[in-house]
Motif scaffolding. Structure first.
Motif, mmCIF file in Angstrom:
data_model
loop_
_atom_site.group_PDB
_atom_site.id
_atom_site.type_symbol
_atom_site.label_atom_id
_atom_site.label_comp_id
_atom_site.label_asym_id
_atom_site.label_seq_id
_atom_site.Cartn_x
_atom_site.Cartn_y
_atom_site.Cartn_z
ATOM 1 N N TRP A 38 -24.484 -21.365 -12.738
ATOM 2 C CA TRP A 38 -23.694 -20.811 -13.845
ATOM 3 C C TRP A 38 -24.586 -20.439 -15.029
ATOM 4 N N ALA B 29 -23.698 -25.698 -11.979
ATOM 5 C CA ALA B 29 -22.622 -25.471 -11.003
ATOM 6 C C ALA B 29 -22.900 -24.212 -10.184
ATOM 7 N N ASN C 28 -21.404 -21.889 -6.548
ATOM 8 C CA ASN C 28 -20.427 -21.739 -5.474
ATOM 9 C C ASN C 28 -21.103 -22.091 -4.153
ATOM 10 N N GLU D 236 -17.005 -24.744 -1.531
ATOM 11 C CA GLU D 236 -16.287 -24.424 -2.779
ATOM 12 C C GLU D 236 -16.649 -23.005 -3.216
ATOM 13 N N LYS E 214 -15.702 -22.028 -6.903
ATOM 14 C CA LYS E 214 -15.879 -23.041 -7.943
ATOM 15 C C LYS E 214 -16.162 -22.393 -9.308
#
Ligand code: AHR
Length: 677
Positions: A498, A635, A637, A641, A644
């Motif tokens: 992120w 974070a 993906n 997930e 996410k």
């Protein structure tokens, strides 16, 4: 009864509202406790004036056959080395019980037979079976084969029998545990090459299946072009592209498709450059080439990486058409990768390279009476592809590039004055090569210059003003390859996290704010096979069955889906919003859709209270926000997930042309507002 349900719904509604209120109070309270008070920012948008048109090409796709993106990825062929043309011709093929391996004189073995005078078809396989019970061949696929229960798989191959009674081959899909999950037997007609087709129905799902070949009787058989495709491809095309992967591209609504790379265009040596003419026509006639990424990085060796060119230039043009994107082929300029050999074609031998460019334009655009237009028509596309752009060279630098580029430029413009030529400024976004390239290209009145930046997330956040002071006279910019690198350029530890995606989102407000000069942009690289990659980060990850978009993908998608047609000024206290207090903003409107898109990134640790006044357009009271946020900057993906880090949709309300919204800490939002009818 109805009343009871209504009462129940009303109670639920009130409870939901109370929960929402509680959550709001809680988040305000916790923000206050942690000192995260939402600082207020008043932005003003001048929606009356269009500062510049947004080019339809603004947000596009950069495709390169790196990380098994083509063979083993987008190109849905499941058999690795179907034609036995790899440097080691049995790569991908296993014979667990061959005489050669087990010294068992009773089973069988296979040999490669050399064919002369056909560069595309130098080898085939001759199988000699002594004891059919004891011998079989296996193809391992591209790190296995993704097989799904209930799906149909189309098999095709060439074969001819020789001495003995051998007259049938059985093909079986095997799970990782050697369980048979699909089977078909094909009778062979006799000697002399014949084409065969059959289907297999899968009875179970396996991400790493293999194909086993067994034989009915002692004897010999010649085999070649053993191929297996899922029936369910993009647009149902026979031997086509992987549907899920193209869908991810389609959903981006890209303005252009650049192909086939990247460094793959240049080759490590000139002999191994990408030659488009060898990638069109019948699949069997496309001459295989070792992939230049196979052993580029010691940390990710993939010696079994080749280019079959099943995904060749015709298919790229077709893909661009399917995506509604402008095709943008890039060709070798006569210099091999300068990070490798830097081999140069002498100036007096440049003609064939230039001719390749001219012929490509004919292939894409000319009528079917021309030599190359006919090749296109024979492949099933008599209508022109309407190609408007061509790139000459990738990451070349120095006088050697400029000198060669000039020759292409003159020849292309003389024959096709309307074709827009893309030139390059080298591999780095600044420095000696970059400055020299730009200076020379500006002098030559180049049209669009490609810039590449693989830099840290900080660099992206700090360079959102990069184009604010660019010289507006002369070439436009193609931000052709960029991606924030969480560790270092091409480090295997880089993540699509992120932090990188948010930094790119912030930076992209700067691309958009400068849409008068930046006319094309694309993230790179595009795709990576989770078990066979060489380079990370990448926008889309896949294995043999599944795929997902990264956080970076969703940032790109938010921009591309809200590209707009007109750029507007957005300011705070009279200044563009370029990172003050961690805020970045850009605004466009879409004349056709009657919508205004306000894009704001907040890279700070605290929420931001936004009061956005939109002047010059009367807007509907309700709009939509697409927000990506989260304070876990690591974070990512994943297959487990996949969403996410992805946009969350919510409603926003405008009062008297003013949008009031709280943008969370570490967030990127696109506010979609409707122009009132
Ligand atoms: O995107 C990966 C590589 O990075 C490209 O092939 C090249 O152009 C750049 O160096």
């Amino acid at each position: 009864m109805v009343r009871t349900i209504n009462n129940l719904l009303l109670t639920m509604h009130i409870v939901t509202k109370q929960i929402t209120l509680l959550c709001l109070l809680f988040s305000c309270a916790s923000a206050a406790i942690s000192g995260q008070v939402a600082a207020s920012h008043s932005l003003t948008v001048d929606a009356a004036e269009s500062v510049a048109p947004i080019q339809p090409t603004m947000y596009g796709i950069f495709f390169e056959d790196i990380n098994f993106a083509a063979d083993g990825g987008l190109y849905a062929e499941m058999i690795k080395n179907r034609g036995f043309e790899f440097t080691l011709p049995k790569t991908g093929w296993l014979e667990p019980n061959s005489d050669r391996h087990s010294m068992n004189e009773n089973s069988g073995m296979s040999d490669i037979v050399k064919v002369k005078d056909d560069p595309a078809n130098q080898n085939y396989l001759r199988v000699t079976v002594k004891n059919p019970e004891g011998y079989h061949l296996l193809n391992e696929g591209f790190r296995g084969m993704g097989v799904r229960e209930g799906d149909t798989y189309d098999l095709s191959f060439k074969a001819g029998t020789g001495k003995g009674d051998l007259s049938a081959v059985t093909f079986q899909l095997l799970t990782t545990d050697d369980e048979v999950i699909g089977e078909t037997t094909v009778s062979l007609a006799g000697d002399g090459w014949q084409d065969y087709e059959a289907t297999l129905e899968a009875t179970a799902t396996d991400p790493a299946a293999r194909l086993r070949l067994t034989f009915d009787a002692p004897g010999t058989a010649n085999l070649d072009m053993i191929s297996l495709f899922p029936r369910d491809t993009w647009k149902g095309r026979n031997k086509g592209l992987r549907k899920d992967l193209v869908q991810l591209l389609y959903d981006l609504e890209p303005g252009f498709l650049r192909f086939p790379g990247g460094c793959i265009v240049e080759g490590r040596t000139l002999a191994r450059r990408y030659q488009w003419k060898k990638t069109v026509g019948s699949i069997e006639e496309r001459e295989l080439l070792v992939n230049r990424w196979n052993t580029e990085f010691d940390h990710r060796l993939t010696p079994d990486y080749y280019q079959s060119f099943g995904l060749g230039f015709f298919e790229y043009f077709q893909l661009a058409e399917d995506l509604g994107a402008e095709p943008m082929p890039i060709l070798s300029c006569g210099i091999a990768c300068q990070f490798n050999t830097g081999e140069l074609v002498p100036m007096e031998e440049l003609d064939p390279y230039v001719q390749d460019a001219l012929d490509l334009i004919e292939f894409a655009n000319a009528d079917t009476t021309t030599a190359w237009g006919k090749v296109r028509a024979d492949m099933g596309h008599p209508e022109p592809f309407n190609m408007k752009y061509i790139g000459i060279g990738n990451e070349q630098w120095g006088p050697e590039y400029i000198e060669r580029y000039k020759v292409f430029d003159e020849a292309i413009k003389a024959a096709y004055p309307d074709i827009v030529i893309i030139s390059g400024s080298g591999p780095f976004p600044d420095g000696e090569y970059f400055d020299y390239g730009w200076e020379q290209l500006r002098e030559m009145n180049a049209e669009i210059v490609d810039e590449h930046y693989y830099r840290s997330p900080e660099w992206f956040r700090e360079n959102a003003t990069r184009y604010d002071d660019y010289n507006r006279e002369g070439p436009k910019v193609f931000a052709g390859e960029y991606a924030a690198q969480s560790v270092a350029i091409a480090s295997p530890e880089n993540k699509n996290n992120w932090n990188c995606a948010l930094s790119e989102a912030a930076y992209m407000t700067g691309l958009e704010r400068n849409a008068d000069i930046v006319v094309m942009t694309s993230y790179a690289p595009l795709m990576a096979h989770a078990d066979a990659w060489q380079w990370t980060p990448d926008m889309i990850w896949f294995d043999n069955l599944e795929s997902y978009g990264t956080a970076n993908y969703y940032v790109q998608k938010l921009y591309a889906n809200h590209a707009g047609t007109d750029l507007h000024r957005v300011t705070e206290a009279g200044k563009p919003v370029t990172g003050q207090d961690g805020l970045y903003a850009s605004v466009v409107s879409d004349a056709g859709r009657g919508e205004v898109y306000v894009k704001v990134a907040n890279t700070s640790d605290a929420p931001r209270q936004l009061d956005i006044t939109i002047k010059g357009k009367s807007l509907a009271a309700e709009g939509t926000a697409y927000t990506m946020s989260g304070t876990d900057m690591d974070a990512v993906n994943s297959f487990d997930e996949p969403m996410k880090v992805s946009p969350v949709e919510s409603e926003v309300t405008l009062r008297k042309g003013k949008l009031t919204a709280t943008l969370p800490a570490k967030a990127f939002a696109v506010y979609k507002l409707q122009v009132a009818k």
